[in-house]
Write a protein that holds these residues in place. Structure first.
Motif, PDB file in Angstrom:
ATOM      1  N   ASN A 428       0.821  -1.213   0.000  1.00 23.90           N
ATOM      2  CA  ASN A 428       0.000   0.000   0.000  1.00 23.90           C
ATOM      3  C   ASN A 428       0.855   1.264   0.000  1.00 23.90           C
ATOM      4  O   ASN A 428       0.507   2.262  -0.640  1.00 23.90           O
ATOM      5  CB  ASN A 428      -0.937  -0.012   1.210  1.00 23.90           C
ATOM      6  CG  ASN A 428      -2.009  -1.086   1.085  1.00 23.90           C
ATOM      7  OD1 ASN A 428      -2.451  -1.408  -0.022  1.00 23.90           O
ATOM      8  ND2 ASN A 428      -2.422  -1.657   2.209  1.00 23.90           N
ATOM      9  N   ARG A 429       1.986   1.220   0.697  1.00 29.31           N
ATOM     10  CA  ARG A 429       2.902   2.364   0.664  1.00 29.31           C
ATOM     11  C   ARG A 429       3.430   2.579  -0.753  1.00 29.31           C
ATOM     12  O   ARG A 429       3.503   3.716  -1.237  1.00 29.31           O
ATOM     13  CB  ARG A 429       4.086   2.121   1.600  1.00 29.31           C
ATOM     14  CG  ARG A 429       3.790   2.206   3.072  1.00 29.31           C
ATOM     15  CD  ARG A 429       5.074   1.952   3.821  1.00 29.31           C
ATOM     16  NE  ARG A 429       4.884   1.724   5.243  1.00 29.31           N
ATOM     17  CZ  ARG A 429       5.752   1.079   6.013  1.00 29.31           C
ATOM     18  NH1 ARG A 429       6.853   0.584   5.484  1.00 29.31           N
ATOM     19  NH2 ARG A 429       5.533   0.918   7.292  1.00 29.31           N
ATOM     20  N   LEU A 432       0.591   3.955  -3.042  1.00 36.04           N
ATOM     21  CA  LEU A 432       0.262   5.352  -2.730  1.00 36.04           C
ATOM     22  C   LEU A 432       1.371   6.284  -3.197  1.00 36.04           C
ATOM     23  O   LEU A 432       1.117   7.304  -3.854  1.00 36.04           O
ATOM     24  CB  LEU A 432       0.037   5.499  -1.216  1.00 36.04           C
ATOM     25  CG  LEU A 432      -0.557   6.825  -0.737  1.00 36.04           C
ATOM     26  CD1 LEU A 432      -1.955   7.022  -1.303  1.00 36.04           C
ATOM     27  CD2 LEU A 432      -0.596   6.878   0.790  1.00 36.04           C
ATOM     28  N   SER A 433       2.608   5.923  -2.887  1.00 38.38           N
ATOM     29  CA  SER A 433       3.745   6.737  -3.301  1.00 38.38           C
ATOM     30  C   SER A 433       3.867   6.777  -4.821  1.00 38.38           C
ATOM     31  O   SER A 433       4.134   7.838  -5.407  1.00 38.38           O
ATOM     32  CB  SER A 433       5.037   6.174  -2.684  1.00 38.38           C
ATOM     33  OG  SER A 433       6.154   6.898  -3.104  1.00 38.38           O
ATOM     34  N   TYR A 435       1.500   6.417  -7.097  1.00 41.64           N
ATOM     35  CA  TYR A 435       0.445   7.245  -7.698  1.00 41.64           C
ATOM     36  C   TYR A 435       0.775   8.725  -7.576  1.00 41.64           C
ATOM     37  O   TYR A 435       0.656   9.497  -8.542  1.00 41.64           O
ATOM     38  CB  TYR A 435      -0.905   6.950  -7.039  1.00 41.64           C
ATOM     39  CG  TYR A 435      -1.458   5.578  -7.348  1.00 41.64           C
ATOM     40  CD1 TYR A 435      -1.179   4.934  -8.550  1.00 41.64           C
ATOM     41  CD2 TYR A 435      -2.277   4.903  -6.424  1.00 41.64           C
ATOM     42  CE1 TYR A 435      -1.688   3.675  -8.827  1.00 41.64           C
ATOM     43  CE2 TYR A 435      -2.787   3.656  -6.700  1.00 41.64           C
ATOM     44  CZ  TYR A 435      -2.487   3.042  -7.898  1.00 41.64           C
ATOM     45  OH  TYR A 435      -2.995   1.800  -8.179  1.00 41.64           O
ATOM     46  N   ALA A 444      -4.504   8.206  -6.032  1.00 46.30           N
ATOM     47  CA  ALA A 444      -3.845   8.114  -4.730  1.00 46.30           C
ATOM     48  C   ALA A 444      -4.842   8.365  -3.594  1.00 46.30           C
ATOM     49  O   ALA A 444      -4.907   7.602  -2.625  1.00 46.30           O
ATOM     50  CB  ALA A 444      -2.691   9.112  -4.661  1.00 46.30           C
ATOM     51  N   LEU A 447      -7.306   5.514  -3.284  1.00 47.95           N
ATOM     52  CA  LEU A 447      -6.709   4.352  -2.615  1.00 47.95           C
ATOM     53  C   LEU A 447      -6.699   4.551  -1.113  1.00 47.95           C
ATOM     54  O   LEU A 447      -7.062   3.646  -0.344  1.00 47.95           O
ATOM     55  CB  LEU A 447      -5.278   4.125  -3.119  1.00 47.95           C
ATOM     56  CG  LEU A 447      -4.455   3.094  -2.339  1.00 47.95           C
ATOM     57  CD1 LEU A 447      -5.073   1.701  -2.458  1.00 47.95           C
ATOM     58  CD2 LEU A 447      -3.009   3.070  -2.819  1.00 47.95           C
ATOM     59  N   PHE A 448      -6.325   5.738  -0.673  1.00 49.97           N
ATOM     60  CA  PHE A 448      -6.253   5.987   0.760  1.00 49.97           C
ATOM     61  C   PHE A 448      -7.632   5.889   1.406  1.00 49.97           C
ATOM     62  O   PHE A 448      -7.776   5.295   2.477  1.00 49.97           O
ATOM     63  CB  PHE A 448      -5.626   7.344   1.045  1.00 49.97           C
ATOM     64  CG  PHE A 448      -5.316   7.532   2.494  1.00 49.97           C
ATOM     65  CD1 PHE A 448      -4.162   6.997   3.038  1.00 49.97           C
ATOM     66  CD2 PHE A 448      -6.192   8.220   3.330  1.00 49.97           C
ATOM     67  CE1 PHE A 448      -3.878   7.135   4.386  1.00 49.97           C
ATOM     68  CE2 PHE A 448      -5.915   8.368   4.676  1.00 49.97           C
ATOM     69  CZ  PHE A 448      -4.748   7.828   5.204  1.00 49.97           C
ATOM     70  N   THR A 458      -2.523   0.648   8.884  1.00 50.09           N
ATOM     71  CA  THR A 458      -1.838   1.870   8.467  1.00 50.09           C
ATOM     72  C   THR A 458      -0.791   2.203   9.520  1.00 50.09           C
ATOM     73  O   THR A 458      -0.888   1.779  10.670  1.00 50.09           O
ATOM     74  CB  THR A 458      -2.814   3.054   8.326  1.00 50.09           C
ATOM     75  OG1 THR A 458      -3.517   3.233   9.568  1.00 50.09           O
ATOM     76  CG2 THR A 458      -3.808   2.806   7.216  1.00 50.09           C
ATOM     77  N   LEU A 466       1.130  10.186   2.279  1.00 54.84           N
ATOM     78  CA  LEU A 466      -0.085  10.924   1.938  1.00 54.84           C
ATOM     79  C   LEU A 466       0.104  12.434   2.126  1.00 54.84           C
ATOM     80  O   LEU A 466      -0.191  13.229   1.222  1.00 54.84           O
ATOM     81  CB  LEU A 466      -1.249  10.431   2.799  1.00 54.84           C
ATOM     82  CG  LEU A 466      -2.566  11.200   2.651  1.00 54.84           C
ATOM     83  CD1 LEU A 466      -3.150  11.005   1.259  1.00 54.84           C
ATOM     84  CD2 LEU A 466      -3.571  10.764   3.724  1.00 54.84           C
TER      85      LEU A 466
END
Length: 594
Positions: A428-429, A432-433, A435, A444, A447-448, A458, A466
């Motif tokens: 997930n990191r 997110l990063s 995107y 992004a 997703l969060f 988390t 984020l």
């Protein structure tokens, strides 16, 4: 404390025999006598286990056994359960155990210990304690094996306090006399979780009792001291055990060698090796791996490979772990041809590489911008009858995002899901990063929000990604709101979090707020670093707050912080426009970034 009190203290729930939901594949009634060719008895009525190849065979045999008249012996039932434990079908063992209780089949202490061990192996030590009730009901005495198994289960579940309380209770109430094996479980459990002093104290307690420590016990404590970087204390204990006539073994020496390797004290490593050989204690493959790992961590990969070749000449064959260590060493130095050569040579010596071997080499290719080679190796995994792990996918996903291959990264992620791998926190990191890094702002944020709805795991690092992503895309207000909500969800900002939000204030021109945040982070026990001060200093320079820099520069000097490259670059631009600023420079020293 009586045995009943002991049971009440540790058993939170004595209905555990129904807790583990039995799989339909191991429910007795699902089997008919025609489902297995497994024989049950010979002429003498003894069970045969030679045809038990899988859990279905074992359950089918049990079904036949319970229909046999007279019933097979308790020994036969014990042997069946032990066979299943060796096959690692712990839930199936417990299902049969519950059936035995239901059917009133006689049991003994060996069967009860198997049941407790199986509960502990599936991390249900609470259910393991509930088995103690059967000891009491059946009049079977507790023994050291019973409690050693429970102690090991508690440590495996990281229930340190419960494990220590149980051990103290056993000794204090004279319920069970600990032997060397029980002491080793407790000391291993404590040492592996960083309780070095408690491990050492228990050694001293043991020395005063009737059960004296042996070489293995001393080795546990010496290893704990070495891992805690207390080498002087480790050597002192090493000499003490020799003076007491307890000869050290290869484990003892390996622990000391590991400690000295981590400190780069190679002369002492050589001395220990010589001492071992003189005592006819020869290094094993574990010792070899320790030395090669230490050399690789210092960048001496060729020396590590030379040590491996030397050991091969002495008849010590390296295992896959040794090869992985040296392959990783070459990868870290960017010597991918050498890493691949060693990988191929391992296969040539019939040492089958595991998924860790593939992951190590794939990571090396990715870190050295050889993504195509990484993908070629990825496709070799299935040809070697292995399955890629979540680490494999995470490594390649990150590399795909870094080079901007977004479509391929998303297809690769879908492929990961299709084979049944569930994204972990690292995945997930990376997503997110990736995107944010590639300008996919909506994806992004989506997703969060999805992770929040699903209540996925988390951590502060995910929130750092984020908040940083929002700041970089000009959404500082949203980033600030999320930052302020962190304490409400039980997360505490670290230095990176504060640096991100301080940088956001500086970019927006809110320099007073940035300085105020610097004080807040210190009040919250988070020390600023060199980056923190440089960010604020660049804020002063960017918005021409030159006069306000004087006090701030003095504070930086007192903390022994220095200009970083970005600050120097901006400072040169400002000085070019206003040479009088040079008068401020002597108040601050320039140096390397800390």
């Amino acid at each position: 404390m009586t045995r009943i009190s002991l049971l009440r203290y540790f058993c939170k729930d004595i209905s555990c025999f129904a807790i583990s939901r039995p799989c339909s594949a191991i429910t007795i009634r699902d089997y008919s006598s025609s489902q297995s060719n497994t024989s049950i008895s010979s002429a003498k009525g003894k069970c045969r286990f030679d045809n038990v190849k899988c859990v279905d065979d074992a359950v089918s045999l049990f079904r036949r056994m319970v229909r046999t008249q007279p019933l097979p012996s308790v020994f036969d039932f014990s042997k069946l359960l032990k066979t299943m434990v060796n096959m690692k079908h712990y839930s199936a063992v417990l299902s049969i155990f519950r059936q035995m209780l239901k059917l009133g089949i006689p049991i003994n202490d060996f069967i009860l210990n198997i049941a407790i061990n199986s509960y502990c192996l599936i991390h249900r030590s609470d259910c393991g304690f509930s088995v103690l009730a059967i000891y009491l009901k059946s009049g079977i005495p507790f023994d050291v094996v019973t409690f050693s198994t429970l102690l090991r289960g508690l440590f495996a579940e990281n229930k340190i306090k419960d494990a220590v309380n149980l051990f103290k209770m056993l000794v204090r109430e004279n319920i069970c006399e600990p032997n060397e094996f029980m002491y080793s479980i407790v000391m291993n459990g404590l040492s592996k979780r960083g309780h070095t002093q408690k491990t050492f104290d228990l050694l001293r307690v043991m020395e005063q009792g009737s059960t004296k420590p042996n070489a293995y016990i001393y080795s546990i404590v010496i290893d704990a001291l070495c891992k805690d970087r207390m080498l002087d204390a480790a050597i002192s204990l090493f000499e003490e055990m020799k003076q007491k006539g307890i000869p050290p073994n290869v484990v003892t020496y390996s622990s000391l060698i590991d400690g000295f390797c981590k400190f780069g004290q190679w002369e002492k490593v050589r001395t220990l090796f010589s001492e071992m050989v003189n005592l006819k204690i020869y290094p094993n493959v574990h010792t070899l791996t320790i030395v090669t790992d230490g050399l690789c961590k210092e960048g001496k990969v060729e020396d590590a490979e030379e040590v491996m070749r030397h050991m091969i000449g002495k008849g010590i064959e390296p295992d896959v772990i040794t090869y992985n260590v040296i392959i990783d060493g070459y990868c870290l130095r960017g010597q991918m041809d050498s890493a691949r050569r060693l990988f191929d040579s391992m296969i040539g010596k019939s040492i089958k590489p595991g998924i860790v071997s593939f992951n190590t080499l794939i990571n090396g290719y990715c870190k050295n911008n050889k993504l195509d080679d990484a993908m070629d190796l990825f496709h070799e995994i299935s040809r070697n009858r292995l399955e890629p792990s979540i680490v494999t996918y995470n490594t390649i996903l990150q590399s795909l995002f870094e080079v901007g291959r977004i479509d391929f990264a998303q297809k690769f992620f879908v492929e990961m899901l299709s084979i049944g791998l569930k994204p972990d926190l690292c995945t997930n990191r990376i997503l997110l990063s990736g995107y944010f890094q590639n300008g996919l702002l909506e994806k992004a944020i989506s997703l969060f929000h999805e992770l929040e709805v699903k209540r996925e795991d988390t951590d502060i690092e995910l929130y750092n990604i984020l908040i940083n992503g929002l700041c970089k895309h000009g959404l500082f207000d949203k980033a600030r709101v999320i930052f302020e909500k962190l304490s409400l969800i039980g997360l505490f900002p670290n230095v990176m979090t504060y640096n991100i939000i301080i940088k956001g204030f500086c970019l927006e021109g809110f320099l007073d707020e940035a300085k105020n945040m610097l004080r807040i982070m210190e009040e919250n026990g988070c020390s600023p670093n060199n980056f923190t001060y440089n960010v604020i200093l660049r804020g002063f320079l960017k918005f021409s707050k030159i006069n306000e820099m004087t006090t701030f520069l003095k504070e930086m000097t007192e903390r022994d912080f220095s200009f970083d490259a970005s600050t120097v670059e901006l400072l040169i631009d400002v000085i070019a426009k206003d040479p009088s600023l040079l008068n401020m420079i002597p108040q601050f020293h320039s140096g390397s970034k800390k």
